[in-house]
Design a protein around this motif. Structure first.
Motif, short mmCIF file in Angstrom:
data_model
loop_
_atom_site.label_atom_id
_atom_site.label_comp_id
_atom_site.label_asym_id
_atom_site.label_seq_id
_atom_site.Cartn_x
_atom_site.Cartn_y
_atom_site.Cartn_z
N THR A 321 0.89 -1.31 -0.27
CA THR A 321 0.03 -0.08 -0.04
C THR A 321 0.81 1.33 0.17
OG1 THR A 321 -1.86 -1.36 1.06
CG2 THR A 321 -1.81 1.29 1.16
N THR A 325 0.37 3.82 -3.27
CA THR A 325 -0.56 5.06 -2.91
C THR A 325 0.04 6.24 -3.71
OG1 THR A 325 -1.31 4.07 -0.76
CG2 THR A 325 -1.37 6.52 -1.12
N ARG A 332 2.21 7.81 -8.33
CA ARG A 332 2.83 6.85 -7.51
C ARG A 332 4.17 6.69 -7.80
NH1 ARG A 332 -0.44 3.03 -10.79
NH2 ARG A 332 -2.27 2.46 -9.81
N LEU A 364 -6.16 -0.50 -5.11
CA LEU A 364 -5.13 -0.27 -5.61
C LEU A 364 -4.56 -1.20 -6.58
CD1 LEU A 364 -3.37 -0.06 -2.10
CD2 LEU A 364 -4.03 1.81 -3.61
#
Length: 398
Positions: A321, A325, A332, A364
């Motif tokens: 993550t 993120t 990203r 995601l």
């Protein structure tokens, strides 16, 4: 000021599906015999499990010489053969064999990979690797190549040219005139490298993706020297690699390496070794057992530049993550990861049960769509053919 837009393409998650696992002691600890490691049924089962888990692609590591000379635990089939075998038992997952650039014949590499993309209906990729040991050169019966990155640059470049040697509509199947192909739409490649030369068109039509997705470890495939791209347009072919795979001693280093890699490839991913808590044992305990069981004389010790994670599934979700993120600018830090599971039969079920569902729930990542090409799954456009005069004319008038 408008709010930053989230990335349009999901975070990709690939998996190396070679043998018993990425750790050199995987087969020993998993108690797999040589026959198990070359079993078609086991290979198909593993790749189907990866596809059902929603992984973007699987890679197939390869090497001409065994990891441990004379050991059945080093048994493996050639990577393109494995990928072709599972191309007919899967519908969505990308198939990325590792094929070295240093000693195999580039023409044969281009033909094999184009054929794989046809068999896989556009889901094939190529992990272009370099070979640095003299023993492999001896096995091929060739002199040692001194500059393996230069060789990699030349090979990837000529393979890409060969894939374009057939225009998309070169096959016409004109029954009335008895013509199968339009000769004006097939082009001769004339390439002279330091150690090889290639002349003539490929023996297979252009792959469904136009160009397979090319992946490479950071630094293995440098840019083209003259920066001349398809159709003679400056700069287009400087990027010979579509996805650069980086490592790092920590998450910060891996993110920085990925940012730097985007200068020479559209996408950058992180190679991530994983040893997960499983079977009542922690990842750290499992890794200690694997390290203690590593055979003597192994050619590929598990001491690479890849990022490494040992722990529970929740911790891996947190790490992924963090990588996936977007930052304040909407970008990203990393486009995806290739997971290198220590032991496939142990780590893949945990990934499928606890990790991939959590990433999808957080939006995601997403499972590849059946029928989509690997380029589509990665958000990469289908490239125009460098020899198509119609494309060049359109570009000149734009």
């Amino acid at each position: 000021m408008p709010a930053p837009q989230p990335p349009s393409t999901p975070f990709f998650v690939g998996l190396d599906a070679d043998g018993a696992g990425a750790h050199p002691a995987a087969a020993v600890v998993a108690r797999l015999a040589g026959a198990d490691l070359v079993s078609g049924a086991r290979l198909a089962r593993t790749v189907r499990q990866a596809e059902h888990a929603g992984l973007t692609f699987v890679s197939f590591t390869d090497a001409l010489l065994p990891a441990v000379p004379g050991s059945p635990a080093s048994a493996r089939l050639e990577s393109v053969t494995r990928a072709a075998f599972v191309s007919r038992t899967t519908t969505a997952i990308g198939l990325v064999p590792q094929v070295p650039t240093t000693y195999p014949e580039p023409f044969h590499v281009a033909a094999q990979l184009a054929s794989l993309d046809i068999a896989a209906a556009g889901r094939a990729g190529w992990l272009a690797a370099v070979t640095r040991d003299a023993a492999t050169a001896d096995a091929y019966g060739r002199p040692v190549v001194g500059d393996v990155t230069r060789e990699a640059r030349d090979v990837v470049r000529v393979v890409r040219e060969l894939w374009d040697s057939w225009e998309d509509d070169a096959v016409i199947r004109d029954v009335a005139t008895g013509r199968y192909i339009d000769r004006d739409r097939i082009h001769h490649v004339d390439f002279e490298g330091e150690t090889f030369s290639v002349k003539g068109p490929l023996i297979t039509p252009r792959p469904p993706q136009g160009q397979l997705v090319v992946l490479a470890a950071d630094g293995d495939v440098p840019r083209a020297l003259d920066g001349t791209g398809p159709g003679g347009r400056p700069g287009d072919a400087e990027r010979l690699v579509d996805v650069t795979l980086v490592g790092g001693a920590g998450v910060g280093a891996a993110r920085g390496n990925a940012e730097a890699a985007r200068e020479h490839s559209p996408l950058a991913g992180v190679d991530l070794e994983v040893v997960l808590d499983a079977g009542g044992r922690t990842g750290a305990d499992r890794l200690a057992v694997l390290d203690a069981s590593t055979p003597t004389g192994v050619r590929t010790p598990w001491d690479t530049r890849a990022l490494r994670y040992a722990g529970d599934a929740a911790g891996l979700v947190t790490l992924l993550t963090e990588l996936a993120t977007p930052g304040p600018d909407g970008r990203r830090p990393v486009d995806g990861v290739r997971l290198l599971p220590a032991v496939l039969d142990v780590d893949l079920p945990v990934l499928a049960r606890d990790v991939l569902p959590a990433l999808r729930a957080a939006r995601l990542t997403a499972a590849p769509r059946p029928g989509a090409t690997l380029r589509e799954s990665l958000g990469l456009p289908r490239p125009a053919n460098r020899y198509d005069n119609r494309v060049q004319a359109d570009a000149a008038s734009a």
